[in-house]
Enzyme design. Structure first.
Site, mmCIF file in Angstrom:
data_model
loop_
_atom_site.group_PDB
_atom_site.id
_atom_site.type_symbol
_atom_site.label_atom_id
_atom_site.label_comp_id
_atom_site.label_asym_id
_atom_site.label_seq_id
_atom_site.Cartn_x
_atom_site.Cartn_y
_atom_site.Cartn_z
ATOM 1 N N CYS A 54 0.613 -1.228 0.090
ATOM 2 C CA CYS A 54 0.002 -0.220 0.103
ATOM 3 C C CYS A 54 0.948 1.426 0.083
ATOM 4 O O CYS A 54 1.945 1.206 0.722
ATOM 5 C CB CYS A 54 -0.875 -0.002 1.232
ATOM 6 S SG CYS A 54 -2.333 -1.026 0.994
ATOM 7 N N HIS A 163 -3.409 -6.846 -2.706
ATOM 8 C CA HIS A 163 -3.402 -5.679 -3.406
ATOM 9 C C HIS A 163 -3.053 -5.965 -4.938
ATOM 10 O O HIS A 163 -2.199 -6.848 -5.148
ATOM 11 C CB HIS A 163 -2.143 -4.844 -2.722
ATOM 12 C CG HIS A 163 -2.026 -3.529 -3.325
ATOM 13 N ND1 HIS A 163 -2.720 -2.455 -2.845
ATOM 14 C CD2 HIS A 163 -1.297 -2.714 -4.342
ATOM 15 C CE1 HIS A 163 -2.550 -1.265 -3.141
ATOM 16 N NE2 HIS A 163 -1.767 -1.659 -4.136
ATOM 17 N N HIS A 165 -1.034 -6.280 -8.105
ATOM 18 C CA HIS A 165 0.215 -6.164 -8.432
ATOM 19 C C HIS A 165 0.565 -7.357 -9.448
ATOM 20 O O HIS A 165 -0.151 -8.376 -9.631
ATOM 21 C CB HIS A 165 1.355 -6.090 -7.216
ATOM 22 C CG HIS A 165 1.164 -7.719 -6.551
ATOM 23 N ND1 HIS A 165 0.169 -7.991 -5.999
ATOM 24 C CD2 HIS A 165 2.219 -8.361 -6.407
ATOM 25 C CE1 HIS A 165 0.392 -9.245 -5.298
ATOM 26 N NE2 HIS A 165 1.516 -9.522 -5.640
ATOM 27 N N HIS A 280 4.626 -12.874 -23.675
ATOM 28 C CA HIS A 280 5.549 -13.628 -24.271
ATOM 29 C C HIS A 280 5.889 -12.816 -25.655
ATOM 30 O O HIS A 280 5.011 -12.457 -26.361
ATOM 31 C CB HIS A 280 5.283 -14.822 -24.701
ATOM 32 C CG HIS A 280 5.687 -15.960 -23.596
ATOM 33 N ND1 HIS A 280 5.192 -17.403 -23.629
ATOM 34 C CD2 HIS A 280 5.879 -15.778 -22.256
ATOM 35 C CE1 HIS A 280 5.810 -17.637 -22.534
ATOM 36 N NE2 HIS A 280 6.013 -16.791 -21.501
ATOM 37 N N GLU A 319 -1.933 -35.789 -15.806
ATOM 38 C CA GLU A 319 -1.147 -34.654 -16.466
ATOM 39 C C GLU A 319 0.271 -34.519 -16.075
ATOM 40 O O GLU A 319 1.120 -33.971 -16.932
ATOM 41 C CB GLU A 319 -1.874 -33.387 -15.932
ATOM 42 C CG GLU A 319 -3.147 -33.197 -16.479
ATOM 43 C CD GLU A 319 -4.303 -33.959 -15.628
ATOM 44 O OE1 GLU A 319 -5.719 -33.623 -15.867
ATOM 45 O OE2 GLU A 319 -3.968 -34.623 -14.637
#
Length: 348
Positions: A54, A163, A165, A280, A319
């Site tokens: 912050c 927050h 970001h 990318h 997977e």
């Protein structure tokens, strides 16, 4: 029986990485009794003096953040990559190879308010984020061969701070994902004389099967080879190599498309949608002087949610040991996202 992609299992090829994905749409019919996540709370305070991201707050290293009113970037207090470190000794053993790894890690806040995310920011505010990304990419790209900008959003994706970001990791080496993409894009260009992803964009615009949203400069699709349930790719309609190459018009249009796709995500399950996303483009640093016309700048969103706000896709078992597998077709996922409202659910 006639094959239907939304009903019958099949495999799809990813020409960007030389990999296959197993599509098993019928699995969406199975009952779910596995892990159920907690519904994320929307009640995040606008300002928390104890939150190190912050404005005006103290970070773990003792530094005080400026009272920023737009974006704010700083060196990560706990970086994974450092610039001044010794190189490991060379190894002649083919089974135990090591190499030098140097870099710089940055953190960038999108907005001074903790309870504001990309889908509820204005296009102008998002464009300020894009401009700061470009500044960071340009500065770090002068020294490092790869600059990875990425955002982990939501606790499900391992984000420990609400927050808004992202992180920016610059490295002396090209990481595996872009390294593999470089190989396959270059091979395609040498064979066909055109960038792989520009041909892909043209064909997706013709087929109109997997498009979620588009504007004059960008198109968002669920890739034909998507792995995550509602994975999307942000692609330019005009060939661009890197973030640094975007025109003013392209930047504004990108801000518009980012707002729209993240609104679609939030509207899917009426929750602040978690994801990992990133950009990318052609490598930088020592690669800036090399011919990189096979590269196309693009963005990727990897959201984990599958059935609801509390049930996610797990990448385990098959997977991890065999190959990627998804539970609904790319066309079905695109249609679901495409048909969602364009106004954020919290604003209706």
């Amino acid at each position: 029986m006639e094959f239907q992609a939304d009903e019958h299992q099949h495999v799809r090829y990813n020409p960007l990485k030389g990999e296959w994905v197993l599509v098993s749409p019928h699995r969406m019919k199975r009952p779910w009794s596995g892990q159920v996540e907690a519904v994320p709370s929307d009640e995040i305070p606008e300002f928390d003096p104890n939150n190190p991201l912050c404005p005006g707050a103290k970070r773990q290293n003792g530094e005080i953040n400026p009272k920023y009113e737009s974006t704010f970037a700083f060196d990560n207090d706990f970086p994974a990559l450092l610039e001044d470190v010794p190189s490991p000794p060379e190894s002649s053993d083919p089974l135990f190879q090591v190499g030098a790894a140097r870099g710089k890690c940055r953190v960038m806040c999108f907005h001074p308010k903790s309870n504001v995310t990309i889908p509820v920011m204005s296009v102008q505010e998002i464009e300020e984020v894009i401009n700061r990304w470009i500044e960071e990419a340009e500065s770090l790209g002068k020294k490092f061969d790869w600059v990875q900008i990425f955002e982990n959003k939501g606790a499900i994706m391992g984000c420990s701070n609400p927050h808004p970001h992202c992180q920016i990791w610059a490295s002396s080496f090209i990481p595996n994902e872009p390294r593999i993409k470089d190989i396959y894009q270059k091979s395609y260009y040498e064979t066909h004389g055109r960038p792989l992803l520009m041909d892909y964009v043209d064909k997706e615009l013709q087929k109109k099967e997997r498009i979620v949203i588009q504007n004059d400069e960008w198109v968002v699709v669920v890739p034909f080879w998507a792995v995550w349930p509602y994975e999307t790719m942000v692609l330019p309609k005009k060939h661009v190599l890197r973030f640094l190459d975007l025109s003013a018009i392209q930047k504004t249009a990108l801000a518009d498309i980012m707002k729209k796709i993240t609104i679609k995500y939030d509207n899917l399950f009426h929750v602040s949608f978690p994801y990992s996303m990133g950009w990318h483009g052609a490598p930088t640093g020592s690669k800036l002087k090399e011919d990189m016309k096979h590269w196309v700048f693009h963005g990727i969103y990897f959201p984990p949610l599958l059935r609801s706000a509390t049930v996610k896709k797990f990448m385990v078992g098959y997977e991890m040991l065999a190959q990627s597998q998804r539970d609904l077709s790319a066309e079905k996922a695109a249609a679901i996202l495409r048909n969602l409202p364009d106004v954020h659910y919290s604003r209706r």
